[in-house]
Every structure is written in C-alpha cells, then in structure tokens.
Scaffold this active site. Structure first.
Site, short mmCIF file in Angstrom:
data_model
loop_
_atom_site.label_atom_id
_atom_site.label_comp_id
_atom_site.label_asym_id
_atom_site.label_seq_id
_atom_site.Cartn_x
_atom_site.Cartn_y
_atom_site.Cartn_z
N VAL A 17 -25.33 -16.66 21.69
CA VAL A 17 -25.98 -17.01 20.45
C VAL A 17 -27.41 -16.85 20.00
CG1 VAL A 17 -26.23 -19.31 18.90
CG2 VAL A 17 -24.36 -19.03 20.79
N ILE A 139 -19.01 -23.62 10.75
CA ILE A 139 -18.60 -24.58 9.70
C ILE A 139 -19.64 -25.72 9.70
CG2 ILE A 139 -16.82 -25.88 8.86
CD1 ILE A 139 -14.81 -24.81 11.26
N GLU A 193 -12.61 -18.74 28.87
CA GLU A 193 -13.64 -18.64 29.84
C GLU A 193 -12.80 -18.31 31.27
OE1 GLU A 193 -17.24 -19.13 29.66
OE2 GLU A 193 -17.13 -19.84 27.66
N ASP A 204 -14.57 -30.08 25.83
CA ASP A 204 -15.34 -29.67 25.06
C ASP A 204 -15.07 -30.35 23.66
OD1 ASP A 204 -16.81 -26.93 23.96
OD2 ASP A 204 -15.00 -27.13 22.73
N LYS A 208 -17.39 -32.89 20.83
CA LYS A 208 -17.54 -32.47 19.56
C LYS A 208 -17.18 -33.50 18.75
CE LYS A 208 -17.08 -27.55 20.30
NZ LYS A 208 -16.10 -26.36 20.19
N1 LIG Z 1 -21.07 -18.75 22.39
C1 LIG Z 1 -20.63 -19.41 21.29
O1 LIG Z 1 -19.85 -19.04 20.64
C2 LIG Z 1 -21.18 -20.87 20.99
C3 LIG Z 1 -20.78 -21.44 19.82
C4 LIG Z 1 -21.27 -22.80 19.50
C5 LIG Z 1 -22.34 -23.25 20.28
N2 LIG Z 1 -22.69 -22.64 21.48
C6 LIG Z 1 -23.58 -23.16 22.27
O2 LIG Z 1 -24.92 -22.40 22.44
C7 LIG Z 1 -25.57 -22.43 23.55
C8 LIG Z 1 -25.72 -21.10 24.36
O3 LIG Z 1 -24.32 -20.45 24.22
P1 LIG Z 1 -24.20 -18.88 24.70
O4 LIG Z 1 -22.64 -18.58 24.64
O5 LIG Z 1 -25.19 -18.22 23.90
O6 LIG Z 1 -24.63 -18.69 26.21
P2 LIG Z 1 -25.12 -17.48 27.16
O7 LIG Z 1 -24.58 -16.30 26.67
O8 LIG Z 1 -24.90 -18.03 28.45
O9 LIG Z 1 -26.76 -17.44 26.98
C9 LIG Z 1 -27.66 -18.41 27.32
C10 LIG Z 1 -28.60 -17.48 27.97
O10 LIG Z 1 -29.84 -18.40 28.36
C11 LIG Z 1 -30.07 -18.01 29.83
N3 LIG Z 1 -30.49 -19.33 30.61
C12 LIG Z 1 -29.96 -20.42 30.79
N4 LIG Z 1 -30.59 -21.30 31.25
C13 LIG Z 1 -31.89 -20.80 31.31
C14 LIG Z 1 -33.23 -21.42 31.76
N5 LIG Z 1 -33.38 -22.52 32.56
N6 LIG Z 1 -34.25 -20.40 31.68
C15 LIG Z 1 -34.23 -19.12 31.27
N7 LIG Z 1 -33.08 -18.66 30.93
C16 LIG Z 1 -31.92 -19.48 30.88
C17 LIG Z 1 -28.74 -17.62 30.39
O11 LIG Z 1 -28.92 -16.97 31.71
P3 LIG Z 1 -27.98 -16.99 32.93
O12 LIG Z 1 -26.78 -16.38 31.98
O13 LIG Z 1 -28.33 -16.14 33.93
O14 LIG Z 1 -27.39 -18.45 33.09
C18 LIG Z 1 -28.25 -16.79 29.15
O15 LIG Z 1 -28.84 -15.47 29.16
C19 LIG Z 1 -24.45 -23.46 24.45
O16 LIG Z 1 -24.92 -24.55 24.50
C20 LIG Z 1 -23.30 -23.24 23.92
O17 LIG Z 1 -22.44 -24.37 24.04
C21 LIG Z 1 -22.32 -21.38 21.84
#
Ligand SMILES: NC(=O)c1ccc[n+]([C@@H]2O[C@H](COP(=O)([O-])OP(=O)(O)OC[C@H]3O[C@@H](n4cnc5c(N)ncnc54)[C@H](OP(=O)(O)O)[C@@H]3O)[C@@H](O)[C@H]2O)c1
Length: 439
Positions: A17, A139, A193, A204, A208
């Site tokens: 994201v 949405i 996942e 999840d 929500k």
């Molecule tokens: N992906 C979706 O479609 C989606 C949709 C709606 C909401 N969300 C929400 O958006 C958020 C992010 O999701 P995402 O899919 O983008 O996750 P992601 O791809 O895992 O991205 C998170 C990034 O932040 C890094 N990170 C995590 N904790 C950290 C810390 N303490 N210090 C430094 N870096 C850190 C992670 O590194 P590591 O990988 O090493 O942990 C990763 O690179 C979540 O809360 C998720 O529920 C996601």
C-alpha cells in the site's frame, strides 16, 4: 512554491500500500495539487527495506528505520501509516496524534481494537484521525456512513468485506470444487496469504464490521464483541443444496440495530439470489446499508489491492489537508456517544440450514423433527436428499432441514440432543440463512 503551499508527510511503510501511495502522489500530482491548492510532499519514509521506496524514486537519505525521525520533524504535519500489525504501530500512532500530527491509516487491526484510545489521543493533540482504507479498500464506505448518510438511523449493515473468502466461495460455487483445492489455487494466484487463518476464519471481516458497526450505531464495538465463524467447513454439498433452495453461500459480516441492543456477527450464510449482495463475485467487496430515510443502498468495488487502497489513503490525506486549510480540523471526532448492549450469541434469531446423516430406517425423520419441536425450533422443510453407504456397509440417509426463524441457543440445544441419538451418524453442517427468501 512557498513553504506554506507545501504539506509534508511522514510515510510509515513502503510495502504494497505504501508503494501505491507513493505512486499515486507522483502520478496524479498536478491534479492533486490543483484540487488542494497545496503540494503534497513525502518528506520521510519509515521502512526497514529502503530499496522499496528507493525503487520509486525516493532518495535514500529520506528513508529511516527510526520512527523518532518522523515524530520529531516539525515540518511533518501528517503521518500516513501503512506498516500494518498492532505493535509498535499502535504506539507510533498514539505518539503522533498526541503530538498534534494528523494521522491517516489503513490499519483495521489497530483501528478495530484501539479506536477509542486513538480518538482520545487525537482529541488530546487536536489532530485529525482518518482510516477510510481500513474497511473495503477502495470503497469509500466510512465517509458515506459518517457524512452522506449521517441524517439516517442506520438499521443494518451487511458486508462482503473479505475478498479472499468471497473468491474461494465463488469458485466453489461456479466450479463445484472443494474448499482445500480452491484455497490452494487462491494462494497460488496471490488471492490468499500463505497463512490464510485471519481471512478464512472470519477474523479480518470481524475487524472490519467492528469498525462499521461502531460508526453506524454510534457505539463502541470491538472484535471481541463479534460472533465469528469461518468458511472452512463449507462443502460442495452445502453449496449445491444452497443452489437447489435458491441461495448462494457468502461469508457475511452483519451488524443490525435492534433498538435497545445491536447484533454483530461474521459467518457463512445462505443468501437468496435476489439479494443485492448475492451477485458479488470473486475478490470484489460490497457493503449493503439500510437507513431509515435512505432505504437500501449498496457500495461495490475492490476491497484490497495496491492502487484501490492507495486511492482511499490519499483521499483521506486530501481531506485532512482541506480541513487544515480551512482551519476546521476535528470535524469528525469519535462518534461513539452511545453505549448499546451487544446481543449475546445465544439470543440471535435467524433461520438455519442443517445437514444430517442418519440411519436409513422408518421413524427417523419423525424422531429428529420431535427433538427440534421440543426445543422450540420450528421447521420450514425436512427433506431426505439421498441415501449413501458409510464405511462400506451401513446405508445412511442424508437429511436437509431448513428452519423458520429461531433462537441460536434453541437450535444448538436441539443439535446437542440430536448428536447423541443412536439413529444419527453426524450433523454435517449448520449454516445460517439470511436476507429473507424461501423457508
Ligand atoms: N494490501 C492491501 O491490499 C491492503 C488493503 C487494505 C488495507 N491494508 C492495510 O494496509 C497496511 C499495510 O499493508 P501492506 O499490504 O502494504 O503491508 P506490507 O506490504 O507488508 O508493507 C508494510 C511494510 O512496512 C514494513 N514495516 C513493518 N513494520 C515496520 C517497522 N516497525 N519499521 C519499519 N518498517 C516496517 C514492512 O517490512 P517487513 O515486510 O519486513 O515487515 C513492509 O515493507 C496493513 O495494515 C493492511 O491491513 C492493506
């Protein structure tokens, strides 16, 4: 551009994201700047993998692994959190808000469990707290509930809010495949996942619906309040019977206002084909909302994914900046000013589908109907579907029961007795029936 015309952001996370947020702010920069009359600039990025933001043109000296670098930067007025997880994220958000930095987050886990604490911190710091992307991805359902439908008493919110489970159930329905096969295919296609527990067990969706119910009914709902059941016990047989009776099987997140109390639950359900949510296929999400003035409405779109989620995040960023510009921060503080009781699981009333395997001999149907009757479970239909051989010897009959609307505790008590009957081989499944329809 003058300093006053720039809003500096601290971005926490540049994963799926976060990268989408960077891309969207770059690609649509001219339009965003014109719409706001301000330029949105990412000043620092917290990320433990610096290559992720750097691949998108963020300079390495802007990337840090210390949250304090963002918290202590006086130029950063707005923190966008897309790290995920509960800790240390929750702590980061609380500190930012208490310091008066506005926060936009996509993190349903933190918002659902700690919304009250976060709103209190926002109040203390006179900061904005926005979380549109935490439910329904692209949405804009939170804004709809808080703003567009604010004049209504919301009676019901029913969501298909988990794309993974909707994808699995859609493929099971359309291809007749079993749960394990479709789950493996979903994992290969990137729709599930490696550890799918949170999605398939309904956790999840529970986070929500907690967020949506809190806003819809002005009362605090946390995931602990939600009755949750996942989809892993759904079989092709159940899906076939659903079709035969005029239903589809969906994982529904349901929140209803029952005047003096509310009910909030997540479980698979038979939904009549005529219901607007029945046609939501694949990874798509939809949220059906019924208000006392507006009537029935439904909002449909991509519930996850990089750019749909970034759309919601950046939309929130723009809203916060508009509020900052017009000096009207805190337009939407916490809306949980009521303290409604949550209806206990056993008191929930709905219709049920029950599938049983019993000994194939006279009087069995009457015995089972008798037990249901003794527990105030009135039956709309009892149908013997087929005979089958169990363990290569005993002839058994499969019976499908659809009840009228009954109390959860009554049907569970009846099933406890039925399971103990010598004529009963197994209670194969029990699935709630929602949204009117037959029976
Ligand atoms: N992906 C979706 O479609 C989606 C949709 C709606 C909401 N969300 C929400 O958006 C958020 C992010 O999701 P995402 O899919 O983008 O996750 P992601 O791809 O895992 O991205 C998170 C990034 O932040 C890094 N990170 C995590 N904790 C950290 C810390 N303490 N210090 C430094 N870096 C850190 C992670 O590194 P590591 O990988 O090493 O942990 C990763 O690179 C979540 O809360 C998720 O529920 C996601």
């Amino acid at each position: 551009m003058l300093m006053d015309d720039v809003v500096s952001i601290g971005l926490l996370g540049a994963g799926t994201v976060g990268s989408g947020v960077i891309k969207l702010l770059q690609e649509n920069a001219p339009q965003i700047t014109q719409r706001l009359g301000k330029k949105v600039v990412i000043k620092k990025v917290l990320e433990r993998h610096p290559e992720k933001p750097c691949l998108l043109g963020i300079s390495p000296d802007m990337v840090t692994d210390r949250f304090e670098d963002i918290l202590d930067d006086p130029d950063i007025q707005l923190v966008v959190e897309v790290l995920g997880g509960i800790e240390p994220t929750r702590q980061y958000l609380l500190e930012a808000l208490r310091r008066g930095k506005h926060v936009v987050t996509a993190n349903k886990d933190v918002v659902a469990a700690y919304g009250k604490e976060l709103f209190e911190a926002a109040e203390a710091g006179k900061a904005e707290f926005y979380f549109e992307a935490s439910v329904g991805g692209g949405i804009p359902v939170i804004r709809i509930l808080k703003e567009s439908l604010a004049a209504n008493k919301i009676q019901e919110v029913i969501g298909i809010v988990n794309g993974t489970t909707n994808y699995i159930l859609t493929r099971m329905s359309e291809e007749g495949a079993d749960f394990a096969t479709v789950l493996r295919a979903a994992q290969s296609a990137g729709y599930a996942e490696a550890d799918p527990t949170s999605d398939i067990e309904g956790l999840d969706a529970a986070r929500k619906i907690s967020i949506l119910a809190s806003i819809a009914f002005n009362t605090r709902v946390t995931p602990d309040n939600v009755f949750i059941e996942g989809i892993s016990r759904i079989t092709p047989e159940d899906i076939n019977y659903a079709r035969e009776f005029g239903y589809v099987v969906k994982l529904l997140a349901i929140a209803r206002d029952l005047n003096d109390e509310i009910e909030v639950r997540v479980h698979p359900a038979f939904l009549p084909h005529s219901h607007p949510l029945a046609s939501v296929r694949g990874v798509f999400n939809a949220i059906y909302i019924k208000g006392n003035a507006v009537g029935e409405t439904m909002f449909y779109g991509q519930g996850a994914g990089q750019m749909p989620t970034a759309s919601a995040v950046v939309g929130d960023v723009m809203e916060v900046i508009r509020n900052m510009k017009s000096d009207s921060a805190r337009r939407f503080a916490c809306t949980c000013f009521l303290d409604k009781k949550i209806r206990p699981k056993g008191e929930i009333r709905t219709k049920y589908y029950v599938r049983l395997i019993v000994k194939d001999k006279p009087g069995v149907m009457a015995s089972i109907a008798g037990v249901f009757g003794n527990h105030q479970v009135s039956l709309a239909s009892v149908i013997q579907k087929r005979t089958l051989e169990i363990d290569g010897q005993m002839m058994m009959a499969e019976i499908v029961v659809i009840t009228h609307e009954v109390k959860e505790q009554d049907i569970q008590d009846a099933l406890a007795v039925i399971r103990g009957l010598s004529i009963v081989h197994s209670v194969e499944n029990i699935i709630r029936v929602e949204g009117g329809g037959k029976g």
